[in-house]
Write a protein that holds these residues in place. Sequence first.
Motif, PDB file in Angstrom:
ATOM      1  N   PRO A   1      -8.688  -2.961 -10.574  1.00 35.10           N
ATOM      2  CA  PRO A   1      -8.024  -1.692 -10.261  1.00 35.10           C
ATOM      3  C   PRO A   1      -7.276  -1.775  -8.935  1.00 35.10           C
ATOM      4  CG  PRO A   1     -10.366  -1.377 -10.741  1.00 35.10           C
ATOM      5  CD  PRO A   1     -10.136  -2.853 -10.686  1.00 35.10           C
ATOM      6  N   LEU A   2      -6.005  -1.352  -8.973  1.00 36.63           N
ATOM      7  CA  LEU A   2      -5.164  -1.542  -7.789  1.00 36.63           C
ATOM      8  C   LEU A   2      -4.970  -0.265  -6.993  1.00 36.63           C
ATOM      9  CD1 LEU A   2      -2.504  -4.043  -9.126  1.00 36.63           C
ATOM     10  CD2 LEU A   2      -4.275  -4.447  -7.435  1.00 36.63           C
ATOM     11  N   ARG A   3      -5.465   0.840  -7.498  1.00 39.06           N
ATOM     12  CA  ARG A   3      -5.393   2.162  -6.823  1.00 39.06           C
ATOM     13  C   ARG A   3      -4.480   2.212  -5.599  1.00 39.06           C
ATOM     14  NH1 ARG A   3     -10.902   1.482  -7.411  1.00 39.06           N
ATOM     15  NH2 ARG A   3     -11.633   2.298  -9.387  1.00 39.06           N
ATOM     16  N   GLY A   4      -3.252   2.655  -5.828  1.00 37.99           N
ATOM     17  CA  GLY A   4      -2.322   2.848  -4.709  1.00 37.99           C
ATOM     18  C   GLY A   4      -1.693   1.570  -4.184  1.00 37.99           C
TER      19      GLY A   4
ATOM     20  N   GLU B   1       0.816  -1.698  -4.980  1.00 37.64           N
ATOM     21  CA  GLU B   1       1.884  -2.154  -5.849  1.00 37.64           C
ATOM     22  C   GLU B   1       1.947  -3.681  -5.766  1.00 37.64           C
ATOM     23  OE1 GLU B   1       6.712  -1.226  -6.069  1.00 37.64           O
ATOM     24  OE2 GLU B   1       5.544  -0.750  -4.292  1.00 37.64           O
TER      25      GLU B   1
ATOM     26  N   ASP C   1       0.864  -1.186   0.000  1.00 36.47           N
ATOM     27  CA  ASP C   1       0.000   0.000   0.000  1.00 36.47           C
ATOM     28  C   ASP C   1       0.901   1.237   0.000  1.00 36.47           C
ATOM     29  OD1 ASP C   1      -1.719   2.094   0.554  1.00 36.47           O
ATOM     30  OD2 ASP C   1      -2.998   0.859   1.845  1.00 36.47           O
ATOM     31  N   THR C   2       1.017   1.871  -1.171  1.00 36.51           N
ATOM     32  CA  THR C   2       1.955   2.984  -1.313  1.00 36.51           C
ATOM     33  C   THR C   2       1.498   4.227  -0.529  1.00 36.51           C
ATOM     34  OG1 THR C   2       0.881   3.623  -3.367  1.00 36.51           O
ATOM     35  CG2 THR C   2       2.829   2.233  -3.564  1.00 36.51           C
ATOM     36  N   ALA C   3       0.227   4.257  -0.128  1.00 42.11           N
ATOM     37  CA  ALA C   3      -0.241   5.362   0.718  1.00 42.11           C
ATOM     38  C   ALA C   3       0.356   5.240   2.123  1.00 42.11           C
ATOM     39  CB  ALA C   3      -1.765   5.367   0.791  1.00 42.11           C
TER      40      ALA C   3
END
Length: 198
Positions: free
Chosen positions: A141-144, A146, A95-97
Amino acid sequence: MIDVLAFHDLVRRTRSVRRFHEEQPVDPKTLLELIDLARLSASGGNEQPLKYILSCAATMNARIFPCLSWAAYLKDWPGPREGERPAAYIVILGDTAIRAGCDRDLGIAAQSIMLGATAKGLGGCMLGSINRRELGRIIGPLRGLELLLVIALGTPREKVVIEPVGPDGDIRYWRDEHGVHHVPKRGLEDIIIASYPP
Ligand SMILES: Cc1cc2nc3c(=O)[nH]c(=O)nc-3n(C[C@H](O)[C@H](O)[C@H](O)COP(=O)(O)O)c2cc1C
């Protein structure tokens, strides 16, 4: 207290397995128990950026499989054939967030899952060689998020043994005429640079 010899044996037996009894299912509860081991593992700053997608459904498994590359050193082997493919997959995402770059957490969590799988009589293989574009298309959709690693799981259908790395230093694994997979590991004397006291 956990028996030290039993733990050593568990680590030793936790090898990368690439051929499975595909007809023997891995149930969703087992996958949850494995993710729980990852959940309980160490995380830098305790940020816990890893997320997971689980599959033990034949239709989803069939879509994930072509996104993976198997055993680069076994040049003549295209990967597990139908019937010996994994019965389940764990896709690990970052989770890049929460944090960009989760490699250290990833390794720790993945090994917890692998050890747990062995303890349950399963085998697994971590796969970093992934067609990320295609797998991303499949899981939506992977939204944020990786795509970091896939762990293939199932009941092992191959024997894997450890060998010492020979004098030529070759670390490439190989498969013998009986289908046994051999994995060279460096000796303790090769990896310990210093020790106090000697
Ligand atoms: C980060 C990572 C990525 C890997 N990616 C792949 C892969 O894409 N395909 C594969 O067949 N094996 C993959 N492996 C498995 C390694 O080839 C395996 O760990 C190595 O040959 C040593 O064997 P062992 O796991 O039995 O000790 C990966 C292992 C790690 C730790």
